[in-house]
Design a protein around this motif. Structure first.
Motif, PDB file in Angstrom:
ATOM      1  N   UNK A 225      42.555 -19.747  94.732  1.00  0.00           N
ATOM      2  CA  UNK A 225      43.064 -18.430  95.132  1.00  0.00           C
ATOM      3  C   UNK A 225      42.214 -17.828  96.246  1.00  0.00           C
ATOM      4  N   UNK A 226      40.904 -18.013  96.174  1.00  0.00           N
ATOM      5  CA  UNK A 226      40.031 -17.504  97.227  1.00  0.00           C
ATOM      6  C   UNK A 226      40.274 -18.231  98.545  1.00  0.00           C
ATOM      7  N   UNK A 227      40.521 -19.525  98.481  1.00  0.00           N
ATOM      8  CA  UNK A 227      40.822 -20.267  99.706  1.00  0.00           C
ATOM      9  C   UNK A 227      42.141 -19.790 100.304  1.00  0.00           C
ATOM     10  N   UNK A 228      43.109 -19.470  99.454  1.00  0.00           N
ATOM     11  CA  UNK A 228      44.374 -18.932  99.963  1.00  0.00           C
ATOM     12  C   UNK A 228      44.144 -17.632 100.724  1.00  0.00           C
ATOM     13  N   UNK A 229      43.237 -16.785 100.193  1.00  0.00           N
ATOM     14  CA  UNK A 229      42.921 -15.533 100.880  1.00  0.00           C
ATOM     15  C   UNK A 229      42.213 -15.811 102.207  1.00  0.00           C
ATOM     16  N   UNK A 230      41.344 -16.827 102.220  1.00  0.00           N
ATOM     17  CA  UNK A 230      40.664 -17.189 103.468  1.00  0.00           C
ATOM     18  C   UNK A 230      41.669 -17.712 104.490  1.00  0.00           C
ATOM     19  N   UNK A 231      42.613 -18.523 104.052  1.00  0.00           N
ATOM     20  CA  UNK A 231      43.643 -19.034 104.954  1.00  0.00           C
ATOM     21  C   UNK A 231      44.500 -17.915 105.534  1.00  0.00           C
ATOM     22  N   UNK A 232      44.647 -16.843 104.745  1.00  0.00           N
ATOM     23  CA  UNK A 232      45.422 -15.692 105.221  1.00  0.00           C
ATOM     24  C   UNK A 232      44.623 -14.812 106.171  1.00  0.00           C
ATOM     25  N   UNK A 233      43.350 -15.175 106.423  1.00  0.00           N
ATOM     26  CA  UNK A 233      42.537 -14.434 107.373  1.00  0.00           C
ATOM     27  C   UNK A 233      41.864 -13.206 106.818  1.00  0.00           C
ATOM     28  N   UNK A 234      41.611 -13.204 105.478  1.00  0.00           N
ATOM     29  CA  UNK A 234      41.064 -11.989 104.884  1.00  0.00           C
ATOM     30  C   UNK A 234      39.540 -11.944 104.878  1.00  0.00           C
ATOM     31  N   UNK A 235      38.867 -13.120 104.981  1.00  0.00           N
ATOM     32  CA  UNK A 235      37.410 -13.067 104.948  1.00  0.00           C
ATOM     33  C   UNK A 235      36.770 -14.431 104.923  1.00  0.00           C
ATOM     34  N   UNK A 236      35.471 -14.431 104.571  1.00  0.00           N
ATOM     35  CA  UNK A 236      34.644 -15.642 104.532  1.00  0.00           C
ATOM     36  C   UNK A 236      34.480 -16.066 103.073  1.00  0.00           C
ATOM     37  N   UNK A 237      34.554 -17.365 102.808  1.00  0.00           N
ATOM     38  CA  UNK A 237      34.403 -17.844 101.441  1.00  0.00           C
ATOM     39  C   UNK A 237      33.442 -19.023 101.399  1.00  0.00           C
ATOM     40  N   UNK A 238      32.786 -19.188 100.279  1.00  0.00           N
ATOM     41  CA  UNK A 238      31.947 -20.365 100.021  1.00  0.00           C
ATOM     42  C   UNK A 238      32.552 -21.095  98.836  1.00  0.00           C
TER      43      UNK A 238
END
Length: 304
Positions: A225-238
């Motif tokens: 789910x966090x990667x989906x948010x990153x793909x949507x351009x919402x932020x940086x993830x580890x």
């Protein structure tokens, strides 16, 4: 005479109380039982049993030898059982637990191969990021990320668990520069709700370890789910490298902070301390080490 057989006959004699009783249980003559005991005494150079016309009694040496002989015979039986089990075909239900992202992206794709190799084994896999009590919850094996705390458990070491910090090109185009971990304080961090990742991200750089506090408006307990948010351009993830590498290769995500890597974490497969592993568990442990171990063909590939 075979010394191990004589030892077994001696133990039965002590437990039954007489040569005659031991002979009846072992289906041999009392004279042969006596010869085995006498052979042991001749070999050891001590008397084990005091013999009278009415009764037999153990000497001090006989009592000590009896206690040790029982242990030796039990170990021999365990070794023979182990050897027999290694020849048996693995079968039965295997209950396994793994962290969510590792289980989906690394383990699940390989389970069909394991089950094709061992058609008599059925697998029950549960995925969770919480701490698992292997014994109380009835698991055969648990994949564990991080240092082990329970010394009563056994573990096999696997290749390290690796993470990558990344973001989408769209996000990076509009965001502040990101050249050093300290720059993360000016970024929207996509926060993983488990472990210390919810409050800080660690990096190894030219000057050593950096523990960078992070914050973000979006916190989840699921890496996908966090990667989906990153793909949507919402932020940086580890996130685990096996989860994000396909997106990095396709250009949908970009690895950031190239001079700073996230420290590797140890990865284990943990099981109960049991001297007699079942064939199904032994086969799965070997399979896990083959595919995820340091010397496997995946040892050079970042694992989730």
């Amino acid at each position: 005479m075979d010394r191990l057989s004589s030892m077994a006959i001696y133990v039965k004699t002590v437990e039954q109380g007489s040569f005659a009783a031991a002979a009846d249980m072992l289906n041999m003559s009392s004279q042969l039982v006596g010869k085995h005991v006498a052979a042991l005494e001749n070999h050891l150079g001590v008397r084990l049993i005091n013999r009278t016309t009415r009764q037999h009694s153990l000497t001090e040496a006989g009592q000590n030898f009896y206690e040790r002989a029982k242990i030796i015979l039990a170990e021999v039986e365990a070794a023979e059982s182990f050897a027999e089990e290694t020849r048996m075909e693995p079968r039965g239900r295997l209950k396994i637990n793994a962290p969510h992202t590792f289980g989906i992206n690394a383990l699940s794709p390989l389970l069909p191969e394991y089950m094709a190799r061992y058609p008599e084994v059925s697998v029950e896999l549960t995925l969770t990021n919480r701490m698992i009590d292997l014994i109380d919850e009835g698991y055969d094996a648990v994949f564990h990320v991080g240092e082990l705390e329970d010394s009563s458990l056994m573990a096999r070491v696997l290749a390290p668990y690796r993470l990558i910090t990344c973001a989408s090109p769209h996000y990076l185009d509009k965001a502040a520069p990101l050249n050093h971990p300290a720059d993360l304080q000016h970024h929207e961090c996509l926060v993983f709700a488990h472990t210390s990742l919810r409050t800080q991200w660690e990096f190894e750089g030219p000057n050593g370890l950096i523990k960078q506090p992070i914050s973000g408006r979006l916190m989840m307990d699921n890496g996908e789910a966090l990667v989906s948010a990153a793909l949507a351009g919402f932020g940086v993830t580890t996130q685990p490298s096996e989860l994000v590498l396909p997106y990095i290769r396709s250009g949908k995500l970009i690895s950031v902070l190239p001079d700073y890597s996230v420290p590797e974490r140890p990865l284990y497969i943990v099981y109960a301390q049991d001297r007699r592993l079942t064939p199904k568990l032994r086969s799965f442990l070997d399979f896990a080490v083959q595919h995820f171990g340091e010397d496997s063909n995946l040892s050079g590939v970042p694992l989730a």
